[in-house]
Design a protein around this motif. Sequence first.
Motif, PDB file in Angstrom:
ATOM      1  N   ILE A  87      -1.726  21.684 -17.127  1.00  0.00           N
ATOM      2  CA  ILE A  87      -1.341  22.148 -16.055  1.00  0.00           C
ATOM      3  C   ILE A  87       0.109  22.127 -15.454  1.00  0.00           C
ATOM      4  CG2 ILE A  87      -3.944  22.038 -15.032  1.00  0.00           C
ATOM      5  CD1 ILE A  87      -2.966  19.723 -13.328  1.00  0.00           C
ATOM      6  N   ILE A 132      -7.106  18.805  -8.474  1.00  0.00           N
ATOM      7  CA  ILE A 132      -5.575  18.784  -8.435  1.00  0.00           C
ATOM      8  C   ILE A 132      -5.135  17.642  -7.762  1.00  0.00           C
ATOM      9  CG2 ILE A 132      -3.552  20.192  -7.438  1.00  0.00           C
ATOM     10  CD1 ILE A 132      -5.228  22.632  -7.462  1.00  0.00           C
ATOM     11  N   ALA A 134      -8.823  21.043 -11.707  1.00  0.00           N
ATOM     12  CA  ALA A 134      -7.712  21.364 -12.471  1.00  0.00           C
ATOM     13  C   ALA A 134      -8.365  22.314 -13.570  1.00  0.00           C
ATOM     14  CB  ALA A 134      -7.401  20.095 -13.283  1.00  0.00           C
ATOM     15  N   GLU A 171      -7.212  25.026 -17.295  1.00  0.00           N
ATOM     16  CA  GLU A 171      -6.090  25.152 -17.980  1.00  0.00           C
ATOM     17  C   GLU A 171      -5.339  26.142 -17.514  1.00  0.00           C
ATOM     18  OE1 GLU A 171      -5.801  23.530 -21.233  1.00  0.00           O
ATOM     19  OE2 GLU A 171      -4.194  24.943 -21.507  1.00  0.00           O
ATOM     20  N   LEU A 220      -3.285  26.515 -15.034  1.00  0.00           N
ATOM     21  CA  LEU A 220      -3.085  26.324 -13.628  1.00  0.00           C
ATOM     22  C   LEU A 220      -1.441  25.859 -13.295  1.00  0.00           C
ATOM     23  CD1 LEU A 220      -4.690  26.764 -11.001  1.00  0.00           C
ATOM     24  CD2 LEU A 220      -4.920  24.213 -10.874  1.00  0.00           C
TER      25      LEU A 220
END
Length: 237
Positions: A4, A19, A68, A70, A72
Amino acid sequence: MLNITINDRKLQAPEGWTILQAAREHGISIPALCDSEGVEPYGACRLCMVEIKHGNRSRLVASCLYPAEEGLVVETDSERALAARKVTAELMLARSPHAKKVQDIAAALGIKHTDLVIKGTDCILCALCVRTCREVVGASAISLSNRGVEREVAPPLGETAHDCIGCGSCVYVCPTNFIKMDDVDGVRKIHNWKVEFKMKKCKVCGNYIAPEKQLEHFSKKLGIPLDFFDTCTTCRK
Ligand code: FES
């Protein structure tokens, strides 16, 4: 591991992380009030809003809830994210102007004062007390009830919190000091839930240890004989 990007930094995060977790792990700070270790994320305060991008499209999400993914791309301090956070912080300050934690969060976003006044209680409905009582203590003595402006934390049916064990965890986690508790002459009162508890005395030094109901709860929950709590931690050494 997922790849990310946060604030132009290419990072990796394990599958299942949010996140917010990924950002923290890499030393990137995002304000977060209702998120706490030991309880499930809830997404109540909205202070942790960040902007995520998929191609040309972007949107705001609560970083404590959003997983999260892939590829991002996240901006924690974009104009939109900061604007959303400021609105949230100002509303919080209007609701709970004397709470140090709220003042600090607002000040960090450049808000020292607001002319807005939201009448009601100091409770900002972060539900940390409810989740701690249920998920950490295992008592489920209080819950969120009603909707809209009537929303509040309260015992079931707004009556006495019969399942409260008097541990005071709700008081300790409350960021606005809305929940009031005192220990006077061997009795603990938690005023918001209209409950009181007899405190157990240490049989060696005579100091009060904790509410008897709390000790019974943890004796059962942890499988520790109740008489283990006859003495306080100091006298047990
Ligand atoms: S920390 Fe994410 S909504 Fe409160």
